[in-house]
Every structure is written in C-alpha cells, then in structure tokens.
Scaffold this motif. Sequence first.
Motif, PDB file in Angstrom:
ATOM      1  N   TYR A 193      48.034   6.455  79.652  1.00 22.16           N
ATOM      2  CA  TYR A 193      49.183   7.039  79.189  1.00 22.16           C
ATOM      3  C   TYR A 193      49.789   5.950  77.944  1.00 22.16           C
ATOM      4  N   GLY A 194      49.447   4.736  78.279  1.00 25.12           N
ATOM      5  CA  GLY A 194      49.883   3.895  77.203  1.00 25.12           C
ATOM      6  C   GLY A 194      49.059   4.191  76.131  1.00 25.12           C
ATOM      7  N   SER A 195      47.801   4.417  75.945  1.00 22.68           N
ATOM      8  CA  SER A 195      47.039   4.798  74.694  1.00 22.68           C
ATOM      9  C   SER A 195      47.788   6.214  74.035  1.00 22.68           C
ATOM     10  N   VAL A 196      48.448   7.264  75.018  1.00 21.46           N
ATOM     11  CA  VAL A 196      48.991   8.265  74.557  1.00 21.46           C
ATOM     12  C   VAL A 196      50.312   7.890  74.125  1.00 21.46           C
ATOM     13  N   MET A 197      51.069   7.035  74.541  1.00 22.35           N
ATOM     14  CA  MET A 197      52.362   6.519  73.876  1.00 22.35           C
ATOM     15  C   MET A 197      52.134   6.104  72.847  1.00 22.35           C
ATOM     16  N   VAL A 198      51.026   4.911  72.515  1.00 22.62           N
ATOM     17  CA  VAL A 198      50.638   4.255  71.376  1.00 22.62           C
ATOM     18  C   VAL A 198      50.382   5.321  70.023  1.00 22.62           C
ATOM     19  N   ALA A 199      49.540   6.264  70.541  1.00 23.39           N
ATOM     20  CA  ALA A 199      49.094   7.118  69.595  1.00 23.39           C
ATOM     21  C   ALA A 199      50.123   7.970  68.923  1.00 23.39           C
TER      22      ALA A 199
ATOM     23  N   PHE B 171      55.801  13.599  73.328  1.00 22.84           N
ATOM     24  CA  PHE B 171      54.335  12.824  74.000  1.00 22.84           C
ATOM     25  C   PHE B 171      54.554  11.302  74.089  1.00 22.84           C
ATOM     26  N   PHE B 172      55.256  10.736  73.306  1.00 20.09           N
ATOM     27  CA  PHE B 172      55.765   9.311  73.343  1.00 20.09           C
ATOM     28  C   PHE B 172      56.674   9.016  74.840  1.00 20.09           C
ATOM     29  N   ILE B 173      57.515   9.901  74.943  1.00 16.06           N
ATOM     30  CA  ILE B 173      58.509   9.769  76.349  1.00 16.06           C
ATOM     31  C   ILE B 173      57.759  10.011  77.335  1.00 16.06           C
ATOM     32  N   ILE B 174      56.792  11.156  77.379  1.00 14.82           N
ATOM     33  CA  ILE B 174      55.859  11.412  78.742  1.00 14.82           C
ATOM     34  C   ILE B 174      55.113  10.288  78.945  1.00 14.82           C
ATOM     35  N   GLY B 175      54.272   9.707  77.901  1.00 20.08           N
ATOM     36  CA  GLY B 175      53.593   8.631  77.957  1.00 20.08           C
ATOM     37  C   GLY B 175      54.438   7.490  78.682  1.00 20.08           C
ATOM     38  N   PHE B 176      55.423   6.931  78.084  1.00 19.36           N
ATOM     39  CA  PHE B 176      56.268   5.926  78.311  1.00 19.36           C
ATOM     40  C   PHE B 176      56.740   6.005  80.120  1.00 19.36           C
TER      41      PHE B 176
ATOM     42  N   ARG C 126      55.783   7.350  63.618  1.00 19.20           N
ATOM     43  CA  ARG C 126      56.103   6.359  62.710  1.00 19.20           C
ATOM     44  C   ARG C 126      55.575   6.624  61.347  1.00 19.20           C
ATOM     45  N   ASP C 127      54.337   7.384  61.307  1.00 19.02           N
ATOM     46  CA  ASP C 127      53.736   7.527  60.025  1.00 19.02           C
ATOM     47  C   ASP C 127      54.378   8.847  59.292  1.00 19.02           C
ATOM     48  N   GLY C 128      55.305   9.415  59.793  1.00 20.09           N
ATOM     49  CA  GLY C 128      55.830  10.474  59.142  1.00 20.09           C
ATOM     50  C   GLY C 128      55.331  11.796  59.888  1.00 20.09           C
ATOM     51  N   GLY C 129      55.021  11.744  61.273  1.00 16.36           N
ATOM     52  CA  GLY C 129      54.379  13.137  61.621  1.00 16.36           C
ATOM     53  C   GLY C 129      55.832  13.869  62.153  1.00 16.36           C
ATOM     54  N   PRO C 130      55.598  14.847  62.833  1.00 19.60           N
ATOM     55  CA  PRO C 130      56.910  15.752  63.275  1.00 19.60           C
ATOM     56  C   PRO C 130      57.388  15.066  64.410  1.00 19.60           C
ATOM     57  N   GLY C 131      58.747  15.630  64.424  1.00 12.01           N
ATOM     58  CA  GLY C 131      59.580  14.857  65.388  1.00 12.01           C
ATOM     59  C   GLY C 131      59.215  15.338  66.862  1.00 12.01           C
ATOM     60  N   TRP C 132      58.669  16.466  67.137  1.00 14.69           N
ATOM     61  CA  TRP C 132      58.563  17.016  68.487  1.00 14.69           C
ATOM     62  C   TRP C 132      57.383  16.101  69.218  1.00 14.69           C
ATOM     63  N   ILE C 133      56.703  15.246  68.435  1.00 16.05           N
ATOM     64  CA  ILE C 133      55.489  14.444  68.816  1.00 16.05           C
ATOM     65  C   ILE C 133      56.402  13.418  69.772  1.00 16.05           C
ATOM     66  N   ASN C 134      57.533  13.079  69.500  1.00 14.20           N
ATOM     67  CA  ASN C 134      58.370  12.228  70.474  1.00 14.20           C
ATOM     68  C   ASN C 134      58.285  12.387  71.750  1.00 14.20           C
TER      69      ASN C 134
END
Length: 131
Positions: free
Chosen positions: A50-56, A72-77, A62-70
């Motif tokens: 889940y740390g890898s999912v969060m980092v990815a 996955f960041f929240i779930i990974g965190f 950060r590189d300009g991807g769509p906002g809904w990917i956040n």
Amino acid sequence: MIFAASWALSSRLYGLAQRFCPSNIVIRRVHTRTGLKWGPLVGLAGIVVYGSVMVAAGTIVRDGGPGWINLFFIIGFWNTLRFTVLIPVSVVRLLRVRHQEKVLLRDWQRIHTASPEAERMGARVPAAQAS
C-alpha cells in the motif's frame, strides 16, 4: 426517513467492505488465533504494497494526472496506517494468548499429576495441549 435510509446504506456498504476488500480480509484473518503469528510479516507486506500504491498515485497526480487518482493515494495512506498498527497489536495479542495457553497447560498438569489416581494411571498431557 432520510436518517434511516442513510443508516441502512452505510451498514450495507460496511458489510460489503468487510467481505470483499482485500485489506479487511487479510486483517480479519490475522486476528484469528492461527493468524496471529503471521501478523508482523503480513503487516510489513501490507506496508510495502500500500505504500507503493500511495507513492505511485502521488507521483501520477504530481505530474499532472487526473484528480480522481487522489482516491488511490488516500486509500493507500489509510491502509498503510492500518498495517502499521497491525504489527504491534498482533505481537501483543500473540504474547497474551501464548501466556494464557501456558497458564492453562500448567494448571492442567498440576491438577492431573497431583492426584494419586492420575499417577497410577500414567496421566499424560493430551497432544493438543502439549504444544
């Protein structure tokens, strides 16, 4: 009426999450008696995954991807935090259960070896309780 409907919906979503989300299934299995010994290893594996999912996900956003990917960041965190807490909790629970089993075995041996009938009959500890 709205409160009852939202209560029913949230309880059904909770039930689905408990049954089908991989992290919930793994954590629930670790909290069984046979799974406690695997707690630290499962916790470390969950932190890595889940740390890898969060980092990815963070890198993509950060590189300009769509906002809904956040999401996955929240779930990974969140799951990284859950698996971080799982490690010490499972170790403490395992130590407590092993202590309780040791006390029960000691009491069983004390009771069954103290009586003269048990000595005559050659009382032994059942195989399930000896380990």
